[in-house]
Write a protein that holds these residues in place. Structure first.
Motif, mmCIF file in Angstrom:
data_model
loop_
_atom_site.group_PDB
_atom_site.id
_atom_site.type_symbol
_atom_site.label_atom_id
_atom_site.label_comp_id
_atom_site.label_asym_id
_atom_site.label_seq_id
_atom_site.Cartn_x
_atom_site.Cartn_y
_atom_site.Cartn_z
ATOM 1 N N ASP A 178 50.497 9.881 -18.914
ATOM 2 C CA ASP A 178 49.185 10.446 -19.214
ATOM 3 C C ASP A 178 48.137 9.760 -18.330
ATOM 4 O O ASP A 178 48.459 8.792 -17.619
ATOM 5 N N PRO A 179 46.908 10.249 -18.305
ATOM 6 C CA PRO A 179 45.895 9.697 -17.400
ATOM 7 C C PRO A 179 45.605 8.209 -17.610
ATOM 8 O O PRO A 179 44.989 7.570 -16.766
ATOM 9 N N TRP A 180 46.071 7.645 -18.713
ATOM 10 C CA TRP A 180 45.814 6.243 -19.031
ATOM 11 C C TRP A 180 47.049 5.382 -18.833
ATOM 12 O O TRP A 180 47.084 4.222 -19.220
ATOM 13 N N GLY A 181 48.102 5.965 -18.234
ATOM 14 C CA GLY A 181 49.299 5.212 -17.906
ATOM 15 C C GLY A 181 50.337 5.115 -19.009
ATOM 16 O O GLY A 181 51.314 4.383 -18.882
ATOM 17 N N HIS A 182 50.168 5.860 -20.090
ATOM 18 C CA HIS A 182 51.112 5.846 -21.209
ATOM 19 C C HIS A 182 52.132 6.972 -21.053
ATOM 20 O O HIS A 182 51.836 8.025 -20.509
ATOM 21 N N ASP A 183 53.332 6.738 -21.597
ATOM 22 C CA ASP A 183 54.340 7.800 -21.638
ATOM 23 C C ASP A 183 53.901 8.867 -22.637
ATOM 24 O O ASP A 183 53.254 8.562 -23.641
ATOM 25 N N TYR A 228 48.579 9.956 -26.855
ATOM 26 C CA TYR A 228 47.760 9.275 -27.856
ATOM 27 C C TYR A 228 46.403 8.840 -27.307
ATOM 28 O O TYR A 228 45.715 8.041 -27.924
ATOM 29 N N GLY A 229 46.021 9.360 -26.162
ATOM 30 C CA GLY A 229 44.698 9.069 -25.613
ATOM 31 C C GLY A 229 44.628 7.727 -24.913
ATOM 32 O O GLY A 229 45.629 7.034 -24.731
ATOM 33 N N GLN A 230 43.430 7.373 -24.531
ATOM 34 C CA GLN A 230 43.193 6.178 -23.723
ATOM 35 C C GLN A 230 43.694 4.901 -24.403
ATOM 36 O O GLN A 230 44.263 4.037 -23.750
ATOM 37 N N ASP A 231 43.500 4.786 -25.708
ATOM 38 C CA ASP A 231 43.898 3.557 -26.397
ATOM 39 C C ASP A 231 45.384 3.513 -26.727
ATOM 40 O O ASP A 231 45.910 2.468 -27.123
ATOM 41 N N PRO A 246 37.700 9.775 -25.466
ATOM 42 C CA PRO A 246 38.874 9.484 -24.639
ATOM 43 C C PRO A 246 40.065 8.948 -25.440
ATOM 44 O O PRO A 246 41.175 8.923 -24.947
ATOM 45 N N ASN A 247 39.857 8.529 -26.674
ATOM 46 C CA ASN A 247 40.950 8.045 -27.527
ATOM 47 C C ASN A 247 41.591 9.156 -28.351
ATOM 48 O O ASN A 247 42.517 8.901 -29.120
ATOM 49 N N GLN A 248 41.111 10.387 -28.196
ATOM 50 C CA GLN A 248 41.622 11.522 -28.963
ATOM 51 C C GLN A 248 43.059 11.844 -28.572
ATOM 52 O O GLN A 248 43.415 11.812 -27.398
ATOM 53 N N ASP A 249 43.879 12.142 -29.575
ATOM 54 C CA ASP A 249 45.252 12.574 -29.323
ATOM 55 C C ASP A 249 45.251 14.020 -28.827
ATOM 56 O O ASP A 249 44.376 14.801 -29.182
ATOM 57 N N HIS A 250 46.259 14.352 -28.019
ATOM 58 C CA HIS A 250 46.437 15.720 -27.526
ATOM 59 C C HIS A 250 47.893 16.103 -27.718
ATOM 60 O O HIS A 250 48.781 15.280 -27.511
ATOM 61 N N THR A 251 48.122 17.357 -28.114
ATOM 62 C CA THR A 251 49.487 17.873 -28.211
ATOM 63 C C THR A 251 49.552 19.223 -27.515
ATOM 64 O O THR A 251 48.524 19.851 -27.254
ATOM 65 N N ASN A 252 50.776 19.668 -27.259
ATOM 66 C CA ASN A 252 50.932 20.999 -26.666
ATOM 67 C C ASN A 252 50.691 22.093 -27.700
ATOM 68 O O ASN A 252 50.727 23.260 -27.369
#
Length: 128
Positions: free
Chosen positions: A81-86, A101-104, A112-118
Motif C-alpha cells: 500500500d502507499p505506506w509500505g504495508h502489505d 489498514y491505512g497509513q498507521d 490517511p489512517n482510514q481502512d480501505h477494502t475492495n
C-alpha cells in the motif's frame, strides 16, 4: 398566517438550515480526505484482475495468506500500500477480500489512517 412586518419563520429557518447542512457535509468530506486512497484502489484493481485470471485457470482462489502466489505469472511483484504495508487478503475460494489498514497500519481510523477494502464502493471481482 404570518403577521405583517414579521418575516415568515421559513424565510429565516431555511437559509440557516442550508448553511448548517453544507457545513456538516464540507467538514465530513474534509475530515476524510485520504491522499493514498486513489493508489490503494488502483492497486486493488490490478490485484483483482490478476486474481480473476488465476481463478479462471485454477478454478478457485487460495483462502488466505499473502499475495505471493500471483508472482510472477499474474503480477510482476506483490504491491504494497502507499505506506509500505502489505495488503491483507482472504477469500472464500471465489470472492476475494483485499484490505489496507491505512497509513498507521492499524484497523480503523480517519483521513490517511482510514481502512480501505475492495468492497467499499469500488471494483469488485464477481464470483463465478
Amino acid at each position: 398566517m404570518s403577521q405583517p412586518g414579521r418575516p415568515h419563520i421559513m424565510a429565516v429557518f431555511l437559509p440557516i438550515a442550508f448553511v448548517a447542512i453544507g457545513l456538516v457535509v464540507w467538514l465530513g468530506i474534509r475530515g476524510k480526505h485520504d491522499p493514498g486512497a486513489a493508489q490503494v484502489h488502483a492497486d486493488f484493481a490490478r490485484v483483482l484482475a490478476a486474481l480473476d485470471v488465476y481463478r479462471a485457470e485454477h478454478g478457485s482462489l487460495p483462502e488466505e495468506g499473502d499475495l505471493s502466489f500471483l508472482v510472477p505469472k499474474y503480477l510482476p511483484e506483490v504491491p504494497k500500500d502507499p505506506w509500505g504495508h502489505d495488503y491483507a487478503y482472504a477469500s472464500n475460494g471465489q470472492s476475494p477480500f483485499l484490505q489496507s489498514y491505512g497509513q498507521d497500519g492499524l484497523r480503523g481510523g480517519n483521513g490517511p489512517n482510514q481502512d480501505h477494502t475492495n468492497h467499499d464502493g469500488h471494483a469488485v471481482l464477481k464470483p463465478r
